[in-house]
Every structure is written in structure tokens, then in C-alpha cells.
Design a protein around this motif. Structure first.
Motif, PDB file in Angstrom:
ATOM      1  N   ASP A 134       0.950  -1.033  -0.026  1.00  0.00           N
ATOM      2  CA  ASP A 134      -0.030  -0.164  -0.532  1.00  0.00           C
ATOM      3  C   ASP A 134       0.396   1.246  -0.303  1.00  0.00           C
ATOM      4  OD1 ASP A 134      -1.805  -1.550   0.164  1.00  0.00           O
ATOM      5  OD2 ASP A 134      -2.539  -1.773   1.777  1.00  0.00           O
ATOM      6  N   THR A 135       1.821   1.310  -0.966  1.00  0.00           N
ATOM      7  CA  THR A 135       3.112   2.364  -1.148  1.00  0.00           C
ATOM      8  C   THR A 135       2.314   3.583  -2.375  1.00  0.00           C
ATOM      9  OG1 THR A 135       4.146   1.211  -1.604  1.00  0.00           O
ATOM     10  CG2 THR A 135       4.895   1.550   0.480  1.00  0.00           C
ATOM     11  N   GLU A 136       1.828   2.955  -2.844  1.00  0.00           N
ATOM     12  CA  GLU A 136       1.406   3.612  -4.530  1.00  0.00           C
ATOM     13  C   GLU A 136       1.167   5.079  -3.873  1.00  0.00           C
ATOM     14  OE1 GLU A 136      -0.157   1.045  -3.853  1.00  0.00           O
ATOM     15  OE2 GLU A 136       0.854  -0.879  -5.054  1.00  0.00           O
ATOM     16  N   GLN A 137       2.073   5.767  -4.526  1.00  0.00           N
ATOM     17  CA  GLN A 137       1.468   7.224  -4.924  1.00  0.00           C
ATOM     18  C   GLN A 137       1.374   8.186  -5.765  1.00  0.00           C
ATOM     19  OE1 GLN A 137       3.535   9.413  -2.463  1.00  0.00           O
ATOM     20  NE2 GLN A 137       4.327   7.828  -0.587  1.00  0.00           N
ATOM     21  N   THR A 138       1.237   7.510  -7.021  1.00  0.00           N
ATOM     22  CA  THR A 138       0.654   7.543  -8.552  1.00  0.00           C
ATOM     23  C   THR A 138       0.437   7.320  -9.281  1.00  0.00           C
ATOM     24  OG1 THR A 138       2.846   6.431  -9.172  1.00  0.00           O
ATOM     25  CG2 THR A 138       3.453   8.672  -8.297  1.00  0.00           C
ATOM     26  N   PHE A 139      -0.594   7.724 -10.434  1.00  0.00           N
ATOM     27  CA  PHE A 139      -1.150   6.717 -11.187  1.00  0.00           C
ATOM     28  C   PHE A 139      -0.231   5.496 -11.767  1.00  0.00           C
ATOM     29  CE2 PHE A 139      -4.150  10.139 -11.847  1.00  0.00           C
ATOM     30  CZ  PHE A 139      -5.196   9.410 -11.726  1.00  0.00           C
ATOM     31  N   ALA A 140       0.953   5.863 -11.853  1.00  0.00           N
ATOM     32  CA  ALA A 140       1.795   4.743 -12.613  1.00  0.00           C
ATOM     33  C   ALA A 140       2.363   3.877 -11.295  1.00  0.00           C
ATOM     34  CB  ALA A 140       3.202   5.405 -13.334  1.00  0.00           C
ATOM     35  N   GLU A 141       1.912   4.175 -10.319  1.00  0.00           N
ATOM     36  CA  GLU A 141       2.532   2.367  -9.068  1.00  0.00           C
ATOM     37  C   GLU A 141       0.614   1.803  -8.936  1.00  0.00           C
ATOM     38  OE1 GLU A 141       5.660   5.716  -6.545  1.00  0.00           O
ATOM     39  OE2 GLU A 141       3.797   5.671  -6.059  1.00  0.00           O
ATOM     40  N   LEU A 142      -0.458   2.912  -9.227  1.00  0.00           N
ATOM     41  CA  LEU A 142      -1.453   2.231  -9.464  1.00  0.00           C
ATOM     42  C   LEU A 142      -1.496   0.992 -10.450  1.00  0.00           C
ATOM     43  CD1 LEU A 142      -3.858   4.441  -8.585  1.00  0.00           C
ATOM     44  CD2 LEU A 142      -3.014   3.021  -6.697  1.00  0.00           C
ATOM     45  N   GLN A 143      -0.912   1.610 -11.825  1.00  0.00           N
ATOM     46  CA  GLN A 143      -1.274   0.418 -12.619  1.00  0.00           C
ATOM     47  C   GLN A 143      -0.200  -0.628 -12.491  1.00  0.00           C
ATOM     48  OE1 GLN A 143      -3.167   0.629 -14.983  1.00  0.00           O
ATOM     49  NE2 GLN A 143      -3.834   3.109 -15.668  1.00  0.00           N
ATOM     50  N   ALA A 144       0.673  -0.870 -12.128  1.00  0.00           N
ATOM     51  CA  ALA A 144       1.674  -1.753 -11.416  1.00  0.00           C
ATOM     52  C   ALA A 144       1.408  -2.531 -10.098  1.00  0.00           C
ATOM     53  CB  ALA A 144       3.353  -0.956 -10.885  1.00  0.00           C
ATOM     54  N   ARG A 145       0.040  -2.171  -9.391  1.00  0.00           N
ATOM     55  CA  ARG A 145      -0.324  -2.798  -8.372  1.00  0.00           C
ATOM     56  C   ARG A 145      -1.321  -3.766  -9.300  1.00  0.00           C
ATOM     57  NH1 ARG A 145      -1.272  -1.837  -2.814  1.00  0.00           N
ATOM     58  NH2 ARG A 145      -3.285  -3.339  -2.040  1.00  0.00           N
ATOM     59  N   ILE A 146      -1.896  -2.862 -10.288  1.00  0.00           N
ATOM     60  CA  ILE A 146      -2.910  -3.831 -10.426  1.00  0.00           C
ATOM     61  C   ILE A 146      -2.176  -4.520 -11.517  1.00  0.00           C
ATOM     62  CG2 ILE A 146      -5.374  -3.714 -12.245  1.00  0.00           C
ATOM     63  CD1 ILE A 146      -5.119  -0.690 -11.873  1.00  0.00           C
ATOM     64  N   ALA A 147      -1.395  -4.764 -12.480  1.00  0.00           N
ATOM     65  CA  ALA A 147      -0.837  -5.979 -12.923  1.00  0.00           C
ATOM     66  C   ALA A 147      -0.135  -6.624 -12.064  1.00  0.00           C
ATOM     67  CB  ALA A 147       0.104  -4.653 -14.340  1.00  0.00           C
TER      68      ALA A 147
END
Lengths: 169, 169
Positions: free
Chosen positions: B81-94
Motif C-alpha cells: 500500500d505504498t502507491e502514490q502515483t497513477f503509474a504505481e497504481l497501474q503496476a499494482r493492478i498489473a
């Protein structure tokens, strides 16, 4: 290793429409307590080109009714979309609950492989097996509208929680 | 007359998380086009005590991961749960997509009757069969967060439509 099409549809719709009834009852109590115009909530939208609460509830109940009917291989009852009040929305949901609960699990016996055609004869026509129709189309659309109805009310300060949305099962 | 627990879970989560990826990509493009602060969307909420977009996406992916893992009888990967950006959210979903797609349908063989316990050892502990866990708990929660993420972006003027939400199946 599997779940019957009946179990994955009718009891889920029943649970969530029951939740929606509870959410709407809290919204109506909120209107009364704050002496609001009920249309301030019934016509509330999250964005100008989204459906207002009233229409979200109509469409949610339509998906429950239509998806259950098609999976059971029966004609869904026609609803006229004339609701204008919280009481009328509650009555609509109640009528859909009565309909879907009148369906027998046996009517869903060949539902997983039955071909279901949506928007037949239009350029948007789509053919599904029953199981895909439920899992990939019916449930995503149904939950979209129940959640958005809830979101509109939360956004307008009605004190409902996820527990209300989830309903009883 | 039935659908496998695998078919009613992994491909549905895959479809909807793919939809969410598309919705978030449009949101990021909107941020760039309008030269917005990305946090204006990532931290947007529909009400002060609701989760912001970023957390809705984290929780949606958690439900996909956790529900699929429990039904398959494996331990879900831990996410920080360290995501802070759209790119990090995309990586989490991936990463969640990679995980759930690594599960084999055979691992879901006894999932319908397997006992699944949520919030074990707490006053909120709840016991489910696998099929009830999926239909009455997992899917309603998962769709709640994917829809709310979409609703937050729609409310903030991002041009996404229900087709984006529904994803590809």
C-alpha cells in the motif's frame, strides 16, 4: 467446484436489492429529518450526464429482473418507469423481489449453456452463454447501478455505510 | 446448470481490473491534458469519510487478489500500500493480474464447499462456504470499489464511460 446459476444470481440480487431498500429508507428518513425536498436526492447526480438517483434505482432493479428472467427462460415483467418518489421506488424494488423470488431454481437448469442475445437486431447485438451473460455482463452492470445509487447518497451526506449496501445474506 | 468458481471469479476480476486500468489511463491522460496536479484526482473523495480514489483502487485490487487466493486455497501475495502515483497504481493492478492469472482452474476444484473464514479471531469473524464467500461477499465488495473509483473520476469530469468500466471479456 461450481455454483449454480440460480445461486449466483437470484439470492445475490435479493441480497443487494434488500440492501438498496435499506439505503433508500435511510435516505428518505434523512429527507424527513432535515426537511429537504425529496427531489434534492432523487434527482441528484454525480455528474450532469450521469443518471440521477431515481434512474439508477430503476436500472439496478431492471438488471436484476431482466438477468434473472433471461437466465430462467421467462419473459420479465414490464415496468413503466413512472416512479417519482421514494415510496414508489421501494414499491418497484419490492415488485422485482417478488418476481425474482417467484422463479424456481429448476428453471435455471440449462441456464449456463443457454444462448442469450442482448440488444438483438441492433448493431450492438451481443451473444452470450448464460454463464458469461451473468458473470461478465449482468453482475457488473447490476453492481454498477446499486453502488452508484449508494455513492450519490453518500456524496449528499446521507449516513449510510457499506454494511447497508451489502445487505443481508 | 452451474458455473465453476474459477469462471465466476478469476476471469471476472481480470475483466474488471482491465477496465479499471483503462479508466485510470484515461484519468492520467486527463491530468496531463489539463495540466492538473495528479493528486487532485488520486486524493479525490465523494465524501470526507470515504476513501479517496487511490485507496479505492488499492482495495479493489486487494479484493480480487484475496478472494481469488482464498478460493484457490493459496496465500495471497502481500502488497504494501505504498502507491502514490497513477503509474504505481497501474503496476499494482498489473501485479494482481499476474497473480490471479497464475492460478489454475484446478486449484478451485473444491472451492464451492471449502470453508472460508474472514476476520478470523475478531468479533467480526464470519464463516462462509466458498460459493457464498464469492457471491455474497467477494463480488459485492469488489464491484463496490471498482465502481466507486469510476464514480470519483466521473464526478471530477474525466471522460470515461460505462464501456470503460465494463472492460473486455
Amino acid at each position: 467446484m461450481s455454483v449454480s446459476i440460480y445461486t449466483a444470481s437470484v439470492p445475490v440480487f435479493t441480497q443487494m436489492l434488500g440492501g438498496l431498500q435499506g439505503v433508500l429508507a435511510k435516505a428518505e428518513a434523512h429527507v424527513a429529518a432535515k426537511k429537504l425536498d425529496p427531489n434534492a436526492l432523487l434527482q441528484a447526480r454525480l455528474y450532469p450526464d450521469m443518471f440521477p438517483l431515481l434512474r439508477q434505482v430503476q436500472v439496478a432493479s431492471d438488471f436484476a429482473k431482466g438477468v434473472a428472467a433471461r437466465l430462467a427462460g421467462v419473459e420479465p415483467p414490464k415496468l413503466d418507469d413512472t416512479e417519482q418518489t421514494f415510496a414508489e421506488l421501494q414499491a418497484r424494488i419490492a415488485s422485482v423481489l417478488t418476481f425474482i423470488q417467484s422463479l424456481d431454481a429448476a428453471q435455471f437448469a440449462d441456464a449456463d449453456t443457454r444462448e442469450i442475445v442482448t440488444q438483438a437486431g441492433t448493431p450492438k447485438e451481443k451473444r452470450f452463454t448464460g454463464s458469461s451473460y451473468l458473470c461478465n455482463y449482468g453482475l457488473p452492470h447490476f453492481f454498477f447501478h446499486t453502488t452508484t445509487a449508494y455513492a450519490i447518497l453518500r456524496h449528499n451526506g446521507v449516513e449510510v455505510g457499506k454494511k447497508d449496501y451489502i445487505g443481508t445474506y
